[in-house]
Write a protein that holds these residues in place. Structure first.
Motif, mmCIF file in Angstrom:
data_model
loop_
_atom_site.group_PDB
_atom_site.id
_atom_site.type_symbol
_atom_site.label_atom_id
_atom_site.label_comp_id
_atom_site.label_asym_id
_atom_site.label_seq_id
_atom_site.Cartn_x
_atom_site.Cartn_y
_atom_site.Cartn_z
ATOM 1 N N MET A 1 0.839 -1.199 0.000
ATOM 2 C CA MET A 1 0.000 0.000 0.000
ATOM 3 C C MET A 1 0.870 1.244 0.000
ATOM 4 N N MET A 2 0.339 2.300 -0.582
ATOM 5 C CA MET A 2 0.985 3.615 -0.560
ATOM 6 C C MET A 2 0.007 4.623 -0.002
ATOM 7 N N GLU A 3 0.549 5.709 0.494
ATOM 8 C CA GLU A 3 -0.277 6.736 1.117
ATOM 9 C C GLU A 3 0.120 8.103 0.597
ATOM 10 N N VAL A 4 -0.852 8.885 0.185
ATOM 11 C CA VAL A 4 -0.622 10.253 -0.272
ATOM 12 C C VAL A 4 -1.186 11.198 0.775
ATOM 13 N N SER A 5 -0.394 12.186 1.175
ATOM 14 C CA SER A 5 -0.844 13.106 2.222
ATOM 15 C C SER A 5 -0.620 14.548 1.778
ATOM 16 N N GLY A 6 -1.010 15.482 2.648
ATOM 17 C CA GLY A 6 -0.759 16.899 2.412
ATOM 18 C C GLY A 6 -1.519 17.453 1.218
ATOM 19 N N ALA A 7 -0.856 18.390 0.507
ATOM 20 C CA ALA A 7 -1.500 19.077 -0.606
ATOM 21 C C ALA A 7 -1.872 18.117 -1.733
ATOM 22 N N ASP A 8 -1.024 17.084 -1.962
ATOM 23 C CA ASP A 8 -1.337 16.117 -3.010
ATOM 24 C C ASP A 8 -2.634 15.370 -2.706
ATOM 25 N N ALA A 9 -2.816 14.987 -1.441
ATOM 26 C CA ALA A 9 -4.032 14.271 -1.057
ATOM 27 C C ALA A 9 -5.263 15.165 -1.226
ATOM 28 N N HIS A 10 -5.148 16.418 -0.794
ATOM 29 C CA HIS A 10 -6.272 17.356 -0.942
ATOM 30 C C HIS A 10 -6.631 17.534 -2.415
ATOM 31 N N HIS A 11 -5.603 17.711 -3.256
ATOM 32 C CA HIS A 11 -5.845 17.922 -4.684
ATOM 33 C C HIS A 11 -6.501 16.690 -5.304
ATOM 34 N N LEU A 12 -6.006 15.522 -4.942
ATOM 35 C CA LEU A 12 -6.517 14.283 -5.506
ATOM 36 C C LEU A 12 -7.964 14.025 -5.089
ATOM 37 N N HIS A 13 -8.251 14.281 -3.789
ATOM 38 C CA HIS A 13 -9.574 13.966 -3.251
ATOM 39 C C HIS A 13 -10.605 15.034 -3.596
ATOM 40 N N HIS A 14 -10.262 16.317 -3.401
ATOM 41 C CA HIS A 14 -11.268 17.376 -3.482
ATOM 42 C C HIS A 14 -11.269 18.144 -4.804
ATOM 43 N N VAL A 15 -10.139 18.153 -5.504
ATOM 44 C CA VAL A 15 -10.091 18.866 -6.784
ATOM 45 C C VAL A 15 -10.302 17.891 -7.944
#
Length: 249
Positions: free
Chosen positions: A1-15
């Motif tokens: 498994m991999m985990e994306v956090s911070g600004a990348d996670a926000h961009h991926l999830h909400h944008v």
């Protein structure tokens, strides 16, 4: 498994509004890339499941280091962004005699951090697996001396006083894929700097009869080198999706 956090996670999830099961191209910033599947969202992070590692990445066949004398204003931001998109591996900001901008230690560090962030964002946008390093700003003589022992590189500097030797002829006369490119500031190189560059193995070449702005010269030079030595003109990757920076967990 991999985990994306911070600004990348926000961009991926909400944008980008990624959905569970959606597949993406992920990169570790150091040359590794993989196809991954969105597995879940939790605590402001996005979990990704590895689908397959990719041998092929959007990296240039040529290994290019840009030695860029600092221009005025925010032009360096543009140069870093476009040089990253064009596939350079390292960017070395330089202080030469005609450089107008001068930073104290604190400002220099802040600028470097800004340029490194721009490089990371540009690498992500264009699907690169490797983020170019932005080195600390250095004096031109010391930067030239530091690379003198790298015998494997073809060294080029773009000099307005050179009227005969053109870039294409030099590139086609060498099989070397590791290339150092030296671009001057507004006002160009002082004669003694040109002599110093030549003494350290840099070959003076012309970009033509017209005088180009600093940012134009850098992008044109990189593009021409990539056309002759690199990967411009054909695509190596079949994945067109967004690249995000992932961390193993």
């Amino acid at each position: 498994m991999m985990e994306v956090s911070g600004a990348d996670a926000h961009h991926l999830h909400h944008v980008m509004r990624a959905k569970i099961g959606e597949r993406l191209l992920v990169a570790d910033g150091a040359g590794g890339s993989a196809e991954a599947e969105v597995a879940g969202f939790a605590g402001g992070k996005v979990q990704l499941r590895l689908v397959q590692r990719l041998e092929e990445a959007a990296e240039s066949l040529a290994e290019i280091e840009l030695f860029q004398c600092l221009p005025k204003g925010d032009r360096m931001d543009f140069i870093v962004q476009k040089a990253t998109e064009l596939g350079v591996t390292r960017i070395r900001p330089l202080l030469s005699q005609n450089v107008v901008v001068r930073y104290d230690e604190k400002k220099a560090q802040a600028r470097r951090e800004r340029w490194q962030k721009i490089a990371a964002e540009a690498a992500k946008q264009c699907g690169r697996a490797r983020i170019p390093e932005v080195a600390p700003a250095a004096l031109l003589p010391s930067a030239l001396a530091a690379q003198a022992n790298d015998a494997a590189a073809l060294r080029l500097f773009f000099y307005e006083a050179e009227k005969q030797r053109d870039l294409r002829t030099v590139l086609r006369g060498s099989a070397v894929q590791r290339i150092f490119m030296l671009v001057g500031p507004e006002g160009g190189f002082a004669p003694e700097e040109a002599q110093h560059a030549a003494a350290h193995g840099f070959v003076a070449v012309t970009l033509g009869q017209r005088i180009l702005r600093v940012d134009t010269a850098a992008i044109v030079a990189i593009s021409l080198v990539q056309y002759e030595k690199g990967d411009l003109g054909f695509a190596k990757s079949s994945i067109d999706d967004l690249g995000v920076q992932g961390q193993s967990v």
